[in-house]
Design a protein around this motif. Structure first.
Motif, PDB file in Angstrom:
ATOM      1  N   SER A   1       7.231  80.045 -18.828  1.00 50.60           N
ATOM      2  CA  SER A   1       5.947  79.556 -18.325  1.00 50.60           C
ATOM      3  C   SER A   1       5.452  78.333 -19.090  1.00 50.60           C
ATOM      4  CB  SER A   1       4.894  80.661 -18.346  1.00 50.60           C
ATOM      5  OG  SER A   1       4.732  81.156 -19.655  1.00 50.60           O
ATOM      6  N   GLN A   2       5.695  78.275 -20.393  1.00 51.11           N
ATOM      7  CA  GLN A   2       5.275  77.114 -21.194  1.00 51.11           C
ATOM      8  C   GLN A   2       6.045  75.858 -20.766  1.00 51.11           C
ATOM      9  OE1 GLN A   2       2.751  77.269 -23.291  1.00 51.11           O
ATOM     10  NE2 GLN A   2       2.862  75.120 -23.828  1.00 51.11           N
ATOM     11  N   GLU A   3       7.338  76.005 -20.504  1.00 53.24           N
ATOM     12  CA  GLU A   3       8.158  74.873 -20.067  1.00 53.24           C
ATOM     13  C   GLU A   3       7.744  74.403 -18.668  1.00 53.24           C
ATOM     14  OE1 GLU A   3      12.229  75.865 -22.538  1.00 53.24           O
ATOM     15  OE2 GLU A   3      11.751  77.050 -20.749  1.00 53.24           O
ATOM     16  N   LEU A   4       7.441  75.358 -17.778  1.00 51.99           N
ATOM     17  CA  LEU A   4       6.960  74.987 -16.447  1.00 51.99           C
ATOM     18  C   LEU A   4       5.631  74.241 -16.543  1.00 51.99           C
ATOM     19  CD1 LEU A   4       7.784  78.234 -14.468  1.00 51.99           C
ATOM     20  CD2 LEU A   4       8.864  75.987 -14.156  1.00 51.99           C
ATOM     21  N   LEU A   5       4.762  74.705 -17.417  1.00 52.49           N
ATOM     22  CA  LEU A   5       3.483  74.039 -17.633  1.00 52.49           C
ATOM     23  C   LEU A   5       3.694  72.602 -18.101  1.00 52.49           C
ATOM     24  CD1 LEU A   5       0.378  74.296 -17.687  1.00 52.49           C
ATOM     25  CD2 LEU A   5       0.597  75.078 -20.054  1.00 52.49           C
ATOM     26  N   MET A   6       4.638  72.408 -19.004  1.00 52.06           N
ATOM     27  CA  MET A   6       4.932  71.066 -19.500  1.00 52.06           C
ATOM     28  C   MET A   6       5.401  70.157 -18.356  1.00 52.06           C
ATOM     29  SD  MET A   6       7.526  69.829 -22.529  1.00 52.06           S
ATOM     30  CE  MET A   6       6.697  70.850 -23.732  1.00 52.06           C
ATOM     31  N   ILE A   7       6.265  70.680 -17.502  1.00 53.71           N
ATOM     32  CA  ILE A   7       6.734  69.893 -16.355  1.00 53.71           C
ATOM     33  C   ILE A   7       5.569  69.564 -15.433  1.00 53.71           C
ATOM     34  CG2 ILE A   7       8.069  70.040 -14.204  1.00 53.71           C
ATOM     35  CD1 ILE A   7      10.269  71.399 -15.844  1.00 53.71           C
ATOM     36  N   ASN A   8       4.766  70.571 -15.111  1.00 54.65           N
ATOM     37  CA  ASN A   8       3.671  70.366 -14.168  1.00 54.65           C
ATOM     38  C   ASN A   8       2.575  69.455 -14.714  1.00 54.65           C
ATOM     39  OD1 ASN A   8       4.750  71.846 -12.014  1.00 54.65           O
ATOM     40  ND2 ASN A   8       4.085  73.756 -12.944  1.00 54.65           N
ATOM     41  N   GLU A   9       2.330  69.496 -16.007  1.00 55.45           N
ATOM     42  CA  GLU A   9       1.304  68.631 -16.595  1.00 55.45           C
ATOM     43  C   GLU A   9       1.763  67.188 -16.722  1.00 55.45           C
ATOM     44  OE1 GLU A   9       0.127  70.465 -20.291  1.00 55.45           O
ATOM     45  OE2 GLU A   9      -1.338  71.730 -19.267  1.00 55.45           O
TER      46      GLU A   9
END
Length: 155
Positions: free
Chosen positions: A28-36
Motif C-alpha cells: 500500500s505504501q508503494e501504491l501510494l507513492m505511485i499515485n501521489e
C-alpha cells in the motif's frame, strides 16, 4: 507543475517500483507513492492504481465533468484510455521493460454518468516480444466496457 529534473526523478522512482512489482505485488505504501507522483495522461484522467503485480493490475477513476460528453455520459475514449494505461503498466511489469500499445480494441457495454470506474488487466498471452491483455472495466459491480490491448516490448 514538475520541472524536467523532477519528472526524470519521478520516472526513475516509478521504474524502480515497477521492477519490484515484477517480483512481488506492491504494498500500500508503494501504491501510494505511485499515485501521489502520477504524471502525464494518467494524472489528467485521475487514474489511481489499487493493485500492481506481475499478471494483474487494477486501477480506478472517479468520474468528473471533464470526462463526460456534452450529453452527460463518460466519453468512450476515457474507457479506451483507462484500458491503455492499465494494460500498458501491466505489460511493463510482466516484461520487466518498456512496452507500447500497438492495438486497443474496446467494446462499450453500458453507459456511465457518475461514480467510480474500476479496471482490471490480466494477461491473455504474455510473450517475450508481444503481449495481449484483457481489461475489464466495471461500474457498481457491472461490466461497462471490455478491452483487448496488444503491447510490444521496445527492448
Amino acid at each position: 507543475m514538475s520541472t524536467p529534473k523532477q519528472t526524470k526523478e519521478i520516472r526513475a522512482q516509478l521504474d524502480d517500483l515497477l521492477k519490484a512489482a515484477h517480483e512481488r505485488p506492491l504494498n500500500s505504501q508503494e501504491l501510494l507513492m505511485i499515485n501521489e507522483n502520477t504524471i502525464g495522461f494518467d494524472a489528467v484522467l485521475g487514474l489511481r492504481y489499487t493493485h500492481i503485480s506481475r499478471g494483474e493490475v487494477r486501477a480506478m477513476v472517479r468520474v468528473n465533468p471533464t470526462l463526460l460528453q456534452p450529453w452527460g455520459l463518460v466519453n468512450g475514449g476515457v474507457f479506451s484510455s483507462i484500458a491503455e494505461s492499465v494494460g500498458s503498466l501491466a505489460g511493463v511489469v510482466m516484461a520487466g521493460e518498456v512496452v507500447v500499445g500497438v492495438n486497443n480494441n474496446t467494446d462499450f457495454i453500458k453507459s456511465v454518468t457518475q461514480g467510480i470506474i474500476e479496471a482490471r488487466a490480466t494477461p491473455i498471452q504474455a510473450g517475450r516480444r508481444s503481449q495481449i491483455w484483457n481489461i475489464e472495466l466495471h461500474h457498481e459491480g457491472k461490466l461497462v466496457a471490455l478491452s483487448k490491448l496488444r503491447t510490444m516490448t521496445l527492448g
